[in-house]
Write an enzyme that holds these catalytic residues in place. Structure first.
Site, PDB file in Angstrom:
ATOM      1  N   ASP A   1      -7.427   2.957  -2.760  1.00  0.00           N
ATOM      2  CA  ASP A   1      -8.088   2.995  -1.445  1.00  0.00           C
ATOM      3  C   ASP A   1      -8.395   4.447  -1.095  1.00  0.00           C
ATOM      4  O   ASP A   1      -7.482   5.269  -0.979  1.00  0.00           O
ATOM      5  CB  ASP A   1      -7.157   2.374  -0.382  1.00  0.00           C
ATOM      6  CG  ASP A   1      -7.807   2.288   1.001  1.00  0.00           C
ATOM      7  OD1 ASP A   1      -8.977   2.706   1.152  1.00  0.00           O
ATOM      8  OD2 ASP A   1      -7.132   1.805   1.931  1.00  0.00           O
TER       9      ASP A   1
ATOM     10  N   LYS B   1      -3.288   5.150  -2.426  1.00  0.00           N
ATOM     11  CA  LYS B   1      -4.303   5.930  -1.737  1.00  0.00           C
ATOM     12  C   LYS B   1      -4.800   7.025  -2.675  1.00  0.00           C
ATOM     13  O   LYS B   1      -3.998   7.639  -3.391  1.00  0.00           O
ATOM     14  CB  LYS B   1      -3.687   6.575  -0.485  1.00  0.00           C
ATOM     15  CG  LYS B   1      -3.236   5.556   0.556  1.00  0.00           C
ATOM     16  CD  LYS B   1      -4.415   4.863   1.192  1.00  0.00           C
ATOM     17  CE  LYS B   1      -3.997   4.036   2.398  1.00  0.00           C
ATOM     18  NZ  LYS B   1      -5.143   3.356   3.004  1.00  0.00           N
TER      19      LYS B   1
ATOM     20  N   ASP C   1     -13.520  -1.833   3.882  1.00  0.00           N
ATOM     21  CA  ASP C   1     -12.514  -1.912   4.949  1.00  0.00           C
ATOM     22  C   ASP C   1     -13.182  -1.359   6.212  1.00  0.00           C
ATOM     23  O   ASP C   1     -13.768  -2.123   7.006  1.00  0.00           O
ATOM     24  CB  ASP C   1     -11.265  -1.115   4.509  1.00  0.00           C
ATOM     25  CG  ASP C   1     -10.215  -0.917   5.595  1.00  0.00           C
ATOM     26  OD1 ASP C   1     -10.436  -1.355   6.745  1.00  0.00           O
ATOM     27  OD2 ASP C   1      -9.156  -0.308   5.328  1.00  0.00           O
TER      28      ASP C   1
ATOM     29  N   SER D   1       0.851  -1.183   0.000  1.00  0.00           N
ATOM     30  CA  SER D   1       0.000   0.000   0.000  1.00  0.00           C
ATOM     31  C   SER D   1       0.891   1.239   0.000  1.00  0.00           C
ATOM     32  O   SER D   1       1.792   1.355   0.827  1.00  0.00           O
ATOM     33  CB  SER D   1      -0.876  -0.021   1.257  1.00  0.00           C
ATOM     34  OG  SER D   1      -1.597   1.186   1.379  1.00  0.00           O
TER      35      SER D   1
END
Ligand code: OSB
Ligand code: MG
Length: 370
Positions: A189, A164, A239, A136
């Site tokens: 994300d 992100k 999530d 990530s």
């Protein structure tokens, strides 16, 4: 098994580089390391994944300390347990505070695995001896920098790249990333940075063949996510919205999510994580293991959980050296061509590095029976 002593430590570790999300930037990690000792002298460890500020969820380092000290440790000290699943049942009397619960539940699982002479992975019912991992990547200063960072991890062999996104750092970034890496598994994300009104913008992501988009909408929502999913071809992965098996069931039944990110802390421990895994497997919903910028103990627990068979997609459990100059376990977690080899020894399979732990300890407190 009966816990007779628990020690909480406040650890403070500097990250090698800052990690930025749509809700804030992490640089220094303050967290709780819990050490539990049972009456036979077996020692197990748990790591709290709560951050120092309540950005990701409502829990913090301090609320976890309070819950552990005033409620959870007193509930477990001196309590005879046959199996770690009983901790989940006992703690059901206390609402939420899942990361606090998970901290001590993880140490009980560690002790149980050691005493039954199994690896934690085996104790959980894991079937894999190696796991695929992704990475990530936080928000960068420029797209050029992001592409260079991604290139490095692709070359190291990470099997999936997550980036992100946030308003103003989304469609154009993903377009340029896809152009630079036509064949890499890429996902985004949002950490809840969008609203249903942003549907037209989110639909533009469908052009980039993303493996999934994680938590685009509110952290407490499963209704708007279902509406959004009907309009997106990219699968949504929840999530923040999933705290329990019940949450998972409702989100799956509503069509709010096609994939679930399981984080041990967010769902209150390994027992609940395994239940969500089992339910998703039955329903044909793939899962993967999320990350909370863990130090070695939390990371070792993630590795063990990921050996369960429905962890089909690469998780966020990168190697220790991606985060830390020096981790608190030996050996550190290492990634070899996008794969972590799962330790086979009894327990978590990584030894605590007490010298490193002492170095990072700001404060500690021990709680005894009676
Ligand atoms: O949403 O998965 C998330 C880090 C901090 C808070 C939330 C998240 C993350 C990550 C990093 O994506 C995962 C990791 O590398 O541990
Ligand atoms: Mg996430």
């Amino acid at each position: 098994m009966k816990l007779v002593e628990v020690t909480l430590r406040h650890l403070q570790m500097e990250m090698k580089s800052p990690f930025s999300t749509s809700f804030g930037t992490f640089q220094t990690k303050d967290f709780i390391l819990l050490e539990a000792r049972d009456e036979q002298g077996t020692v197990g460890y748990g790591e709290s994944v709560a951050f120092s500020s309540p950005w990701y969820n409502e829990e913090t380092f301090k609320t976890n300390w309070h819950m552990l000290e005033d409620f959870l440790i007193p509930m477990l000290l001196g309590k005879e347990l046959q199996h770690p699943d009983e901790v989940n049942q006992l703690f059901s009397a206390i609402r939420k505070n899942n990361m606090a619960k998970s901290t001590i539940e993880g140490a009980v699982w560690d002790i149980y695995a050691q005493q039954t002479n199994q690896s934690l992975a085996q104790a959980l019912g894991g079937t894999k001896d190696q796991i695929d991992v992704g990475i990530s990547i936080g928000i960068q200063d420029s797209v050029e920098e992001l592409i260079e960072v991604v290139r490095g991890y692709v070359e190291e062999g990470y099997k999936r790249i997550k980036v992100k996104i946030k308003p103003g750092w989304d469609v154009d970034v993903m377009r340029r990333l896809r152009e630079a890496f036509p064949d890499v598994a890429i996902m985004a994300d949002a950490n809840s940075a969008y609203r249903l009104e942003d549907v037209e913008l989110l639909k533009q992501l469908d052009a980039f063949d993303l493996t999934m988009v994680e938590q685009p909408l509110a952290s407490d929502d499963i209704i708007d996510h279902a509406t959004l999913q009907k309009q997106l071809s990219t699968p949504i992965c929840l999530d923040e919205s999933i705290h329990s098996l019940e949450d998972a069931r409702k989100a799956v039944e509503l069509g709010s999510t096609k994939i679930i990110n399981i984080k041990i802390g967010r769902v209150g421990g390994l027992t609940e994580a395994k239940r969500i895994h089992d339910y998703c497997m039955e329903k044909g919903i793939p899962v993967w293991c999320g990350g909370m910028l863990e130090a070695g103990i939390g990371r070792a627990h993630n590795v063990a959980l990921t050996t369960l068979p429905n962890f089909i997609l690469p998780g966020d459990t990168a190697g220790s050296s991606r985060y830390w100059e020096k981790d608190i376990i030996t050996p550190e977690v290492t990634v070899d061509h996008g794969v972590i080899h799962v330790p086979q020894q009894a327990g978590i399979g990584y030894a605590i590095d007490l010298e490193a732990v002492e170095q990072y300890t700001v404060m500690k407190k021990t709680y005894n029976l009676e």
